[in-house]
Design an enzyme around this catalytic site. Sequence first.
Site, short mmCIF file in Angstrom:
data_model
loop_
_atom_site.label_atom_id
_atom_site.label_comp_id
_atom_site.label_asym_id
_atom_site.label_seq_id
_atom_site.Cartn_x
_atom_site.Cartn_y
_atom_site.Cartn_z
N ALA A 1 -9.39 4.09 -3.03
CA ALA A 1 -8.79 3.33 -4.14
C ALA A 1 -7.28 3.29 -4.06
O ALA A 1 -6.63 4.33 -3.88
CB ALA A 1 -9.21 3.94 -5.48
N GLY B 1 -3.98 10.49 -2.99
CA GLY B 1 -4.31 10.63 -1.58
C GLY B 1 -4.18 9.32 -0.82
O GLY B 1 -3.64 9.28 0.29
N CYS B 2 -4.65 8.24 -1.43
CA CYS B 2 -4.59 6.93 -0.76
C CYS B 2 -3.15 6.45 -0.64
O CYS B 2 -2.79 5.81 0.36
CB CYS B 2 -5.45 5.93 -1.52
SG CYS B 2 -7.20 6.41 -1.53
N THR B 3 -2.32 6.78 -1.62
CA THR B 3 -0.90 6.43 -1.55
C THR B 3 -0.23 7.19 -0.42
O THR B 3 0.52 6.62 0.38
CB THR B 3 -0.20 6.73 -2.90
OG1 THR B 3 -0.81 5.92 -3.91
CG2 THR B 3 1.28 6.45 -2.84
N ALA C 1 -1.36 5.60 2.92
CA ALA C 1 -0.76 4.28 3.14
C ALA C 1 0.74 4.40 3.43
O ALA C 1 1.26 3.69 4.29
CB ALA C 1 -1.01 3.39 1.93
#
Length: 155
Positions: A41, A46-48, A51
């Site tokens: 998401a 974590g995804c930030t 990325a």
Amino acid sequence: MSERLQTGDVAPAFTLPDADGNEVSLSSHKGRKVIVYFYPAALTPGCTKQACDFTDNLELLTGAGYDVIGVSPDKPEKLAKFRDKENLKVTLVADPDKTVAEAYGAYGEKKNYGKTYMGIIRSTFVVDENGKIDQALYNVRATGHVARVIKDLGL
């Protein structure tokens, strides 16, 4: 739950909308190596981190002949917010029905805090110039993952 991909498998083809609604196809990268990564998401810690790590290393990766595509079940509007808020330079594409994630074996059963549920399995695939899987990495951690990929690629 779909089969996991192995080295040498043909990478499943896809065409998905990016953060601006433009179509992005794996086939349009033929002749270049592509890192396709799946994350659960946009706009989550974590995804930030993941990325931003890909963005911070994008020059190194593209210079070595690798394009980077991040895939999540988010809608293009949320991806645009994510890109703009975090100043991301990687291509982000939307897979809201999770068909591409399923084709890559990146959607399946997960366990978290004792609960079992279906979700995106954080995974990264290195696709060679001929559209074959060079590396298939499942259940990766967001932190330190990009550094590991770079090391594995010998960059």
